[in-house]
Scaffold this active site. Structure first.
Site, PDB file in Angstrom:
ATOM      1  N   SER A 244      45.679 -12.265 -48.056  1.00 12.25           N
ATOM      2  CA  SER A 244      44.878 -11.857 -49.119  1.00 12.25           C
ATOM      3  C   SER A 244      43.324 -11.896 -48.772  1.00 12.25           C
ATOM      4  O   SER A 244      42.895 -12.120 -47.812  1.00 12.25           O
ATOM      5  CB  SER A 244      45.015 -13.100 -50.165  1.00 12.25           C
ATOM      6  OG  SER A 244      44.908 -14.292 -49.390  1.00 12.25           O
ATOM      7  N   LYS A 245      42.384 -11.470 -49.924  1.00 13.03           N
ATOM      8  CA  LYS A 245      41.233 -11.248 -49.540  1.00 13.03           C
ATOM      9  C   LYS A 245      40.591 -12.868 -49.405  1.00 13.03           C
ATOM     10  O   LYS A 245      41.006 -13.601 -50.476  1.00 13.03           O
ATOM     11  CB  LYS A 245      40.537 -10.613 -50.781  1.00 13.03           C
ATOM     12  CG  LYS A 245      39.830  -9.313 -50.470  1.00 13.03           C
ATOM     13  CD  LYS A 245      38.928  -9.139 -51.450  1.00 13.03           C
ATOM     14  CE  LYS A 245      38.234  -7.883 -51.112  1.00 13.03           C
ATOM     15  NZ  LYS A 245      38.555  -6.766 -50.469  1.00 13.03           N
ATOM     16  N   ARG A 246      39.961 -13.232 -48.599  1.00 13.49           N
ATOM     17  CA  ARG A 246      39.374 -14.368 -48.482  1.00 13.49           C
ATOM     18  C   ARG A 246      38.407 -14.359 -47.376  1.00 13.49           C
ATOM     19  O   ARG A 246      38.217 -13.664 -46.406  1.00 13.49           O
ATOM     20  CB  ARG A 246      40.525 -15.564 -48.279  1.00 13.49           C
ATOM     21  CG  ARG A 246      41.389 -15.144 -47.071  1.00 13.49           C
ATOM     22  CD  ARG A 246      42.359 -16.265 -47.122  1.00 13.49           C
ATOM     23  NE  ARG A 246      42.627 -16.666 -45.723  1.00 13.49           N
ATOM     24  CZ  ARG A 246      43.166 -17.433 -45.022  1.00 13.49           C
ATOM     25  NH1 ARG A 246      43.583 -18.595 -46.132  1.00 13.49           N
ATOM     26  NH2 ARG A 246      43.786 -17.567 -43.826  1.00 13.49           N
TER      27      ARG A 246
ATOM     28  N   ASP B 254      38.440  -1.321 -47.653  1.00 10.72           N
ATOM     29  CA  ASP B 254      37.715  -2.327 -46.673  1.00 10.72           C
ATOM     30  C   ASP B 254      37.709  -1.774 -45.219  1.00 10.72           C
ATOM     31  O   ASP B 254      36.733  -1.827 -44.724  1.00 10.72           O
ATOM     32  CB  ASP B 254      38.346  -3.749 -46.761  1.00 10.72           C
ATOM     33  CG  ASP B 254      38.377  -4.293 -47.922  1.00 10.72           C
ATOM     34  OD1 ASP B 254      37.741  -3.935 -48.890  1.00 10.72           O
ATOM     35  OD2 ASP B 254      39.216  -5.273 -48.322  1.00 10.72           O
TER      36      ASP B 254
ATOM     37  N   ASN C 287      41.908  -4.606 -48.301  1.00  5.95           N
ATOM     38  CA  ASN C 287      42.367  -3.232 -48.704  1.00  5.95           C
ATOM     39  C   ASN C 287      42.040  -2.058 -47.878  1.00  5.95           C
ATOM     40  O   ASN C 287      41.217  -1.880 -47.254  1.00  5.95           O
ATOM     41  CB  ASN C 287      41.710  -3.270 -50.203  1.00  5.95           C
ATOM     42  CG  ASN C 287      42.165  -4.195 -51.219  1.00  5.95           C
ATOM     43  OD1 ASN C 287      43.232  -4.581 -51.193  1.00  5.95           O
ATOM     44  ND2 ASN C 287      41.381  -4.898 -51.842  1.00  5.95           N
TER      45      ASN C 287
END
Ligand code: GLU
Length: 504
Positions: A256-258, A271, A268
């Protein structure tokens, strides 16, 4: 004929950008279709209008194109089984729901949302799994039809058959068995007449002759419903292939995004594009996320990957996202580009970093001297710009702070200024103004001055680049040209003289 043909699909819901895991799903579905000389279909699953993001379809297509995944049928190009956007297929789903109603495989459920919510609360309070209790299952045909006729709102639910368990086969996981007690009659059509994902996906996969359903392992829980729906319609099921999830690098949870420390990890497809990952590298890298075509090597051409791809060789085990491997692999692909290709893929990154148009960057012929040097040093295209800030400035913008960057090893400010004077005079002699010529002249000058070449070059490097780290000096000088170099050396000289005065 159609039944034998491999047909796979990528069926994203347009709710945002494409997550790396979805991109891998698309890639594997594409690889399998291309391997088997079948078809790859793009279908947009937008039945859940609440979560629909209109820009997202364009983003999905951009991501697939970037990776080089072309589709044989899809919303933009049509095809024999279109339309390929679920919101345009409502009548078809209603028609199929009607068929199930007529054959008693489904039933109308008149339970209000309030009743269902109360039911869930009671079940939770009694520590039972919240489940529909089947209140409308046994309504007679007449009563059901009469209530619908007077306009009472209803959903349509699938009537699950009475059986202890259901078993289905997954190509990479083998047989999966689920206890029927964990399932409840699923809603197929909502009270507003919109089909729910389960119905839409099954109808579409059947009508579009999909032979292999590849999707993320998070969809395993829905597979029993899909299997039972196929049964209710009396259709053959496609082959199921549930791909393993991609975990965060620390192995904790789905990627996940973090932030990891200060670093923002790309997740993604967009990105990865902005990080300057090359599509060929991404294609190679993603193919190996869950599949090992050959344990003795990691770099494969697209064609090799297509030729070797086998569904049965996909590992069912969740894998951590190896960012370092992606960077390494991207570096390898960067190194393999021709100089010209490296320049052209770097151009948009330079234009963005320095606020120029791509045409303006294209016109900077001098960059050809330094780009090959940078090509050996970077792993991603985003790393190119920091090597080139000096190239996008003019002498008047140069700032020499801290002044130490202009002071050569074992020299003081005055000696460094004198060194620049020697070099300045020499620049006129460099004809043509090319790296080799400059190098030869500087060698001779160092001998004449009885200085180490490194000490002589220190102040010049600082004057030209305005930075401590930079590409090789003579290439930078050639890139800038004689006049610009002279102007920078002049400016640096002035700064050193001022420093010398201040220090003494
Ligand atoms: N629309 C689902 C998604 O967003 C696809 C599930 C499937 O492939 O069956 O991932």
């Amino acid at each position: 004929m159609m039944a034998d043909k491999v047909r796979t699909r990528f069926a994203p819901s347009p709710t945002g950008t494409v997550h790396l895991g979805s991109l891998r799903t698309a890639l594997f579905a594409w690889l399998w279709a291309r391997h088997a000389e079948g078809d790859f279909v793009l279908r947009i699953e937008d039945t859940d209008t609440k979560r629909f993001d209109p820009d997202s379809v364009a983003g999905i297509m951009e991501g697939l194109r970037w990776l080089g995944l072309d589709w044989d049928e899809g919303p933009d190009i049509g095809g024999p089984f279109g339309p390929y956007t679920q919101s345009e297929r409502g009548a078809l789903y209603r028609d199929h729901a009607q068929r199930l109603l007529s054959s008693d495989k489904s039933y109308r459920c008149f339970c209000s949302p309030e009743r269902l919510q109360r039911l869930r609360q009671e079940q939770r309070a009694a520590k039972r799994q919240p489940q529909y209790d089947g209140a409308c299952r046994h309504l007679s045909h007449d009563e059901s039809a009469a209530r619908a006729a007077v306009g009472e709102p209803f959903t349509i639910r699938l009537r699950l058959p009475a059986q202890a368990q259901i078993t289905f086969h997954d190509v990479i996981r083998g047989d999966i068995t689920v206890a029927a007690s964990t399932l409840q009659d699923p809603i197929l059509v909502k009270s507003d007449g919109m089909a729910v994902y389960h119905l839409a996906a099954v109808v579409d996969d059947h009508r579009m002759h999909i032979s292999h359903v590849l999707r993320g392992e998070e969809w395993i829980a829905t597979a029993p419903y899909h299997v039972l729906l196929y049964e209710a319609f009396g259709w053959d099921t496609p082959a199921w292939v549930h791909l393993p999830v991609i975990l965060n690098p620390d192995g904790k949870g789905k990627m996940s995004k973090r932030h990891q420390g200060e670093r923002h990890l790309p997740v993604n497809v967009q990105d990865f594009m902005t990080a300057g990952v090359l599509p060929d590298a991404m294609f190679n890298f993603l193919s190996l996320l869950g599949w090992t075509p050959d344990a003795s090597k990691e770099l494969f051409t697209r064609q090799e990957l297509i030729d070797r791809f086998e569904l049965a060789m996909i590992s069912p085990a969740a894998a951590k996202m190896p960012y370092a491997k992606l960077e390494w692999m991207n570096g390898e692909y960067v190194r393999r580009l021709s100089s010209q290709a490296f320049r052209s893929v770097s151009t948009p990154f330079l234009a963005r970093a320095f606020g120029k148009s791509e045409t303006a960057v294209d016109q900077m012929a001098g960059l050809d001297y330094v780009l090959p040097e940078i090509q050996t040093r970077v792993k991603t295209l985003r790393e190119v710009a920091p090597w080139l800030s000096w190239a996008f400035k003019s002498a008047a913008d140069m700032e020499y702070t801290p002044i130490d960057m202009l002071i050569g090893r074992q020299l003081d400010a005055r000696q460094s200024a004198e060194t620049l004077e020697v070099c300045q005079a020499m620049l006129e002699e460099a004809v043509p103004f090319e790296p080799k010529v400059l190098q030869a002249l500087f060698r001779v000058a160092a001998q004449e001055q009885d200085m180490k070449l490194g000490s002589l070059l220190g102040p010049v490097r600082g004057a030209i680049s305005g930075a401590k780290v930079s590409p090789p000096l003579f290439e930078m000088m050639a890139a800038l040209g004689r006049r610009e170099c002279q102007a920078r050396i002049h400016r640096a000289h002035t700064a050193l003289v001022a420093e010398d005065v201040a220090r003494s």
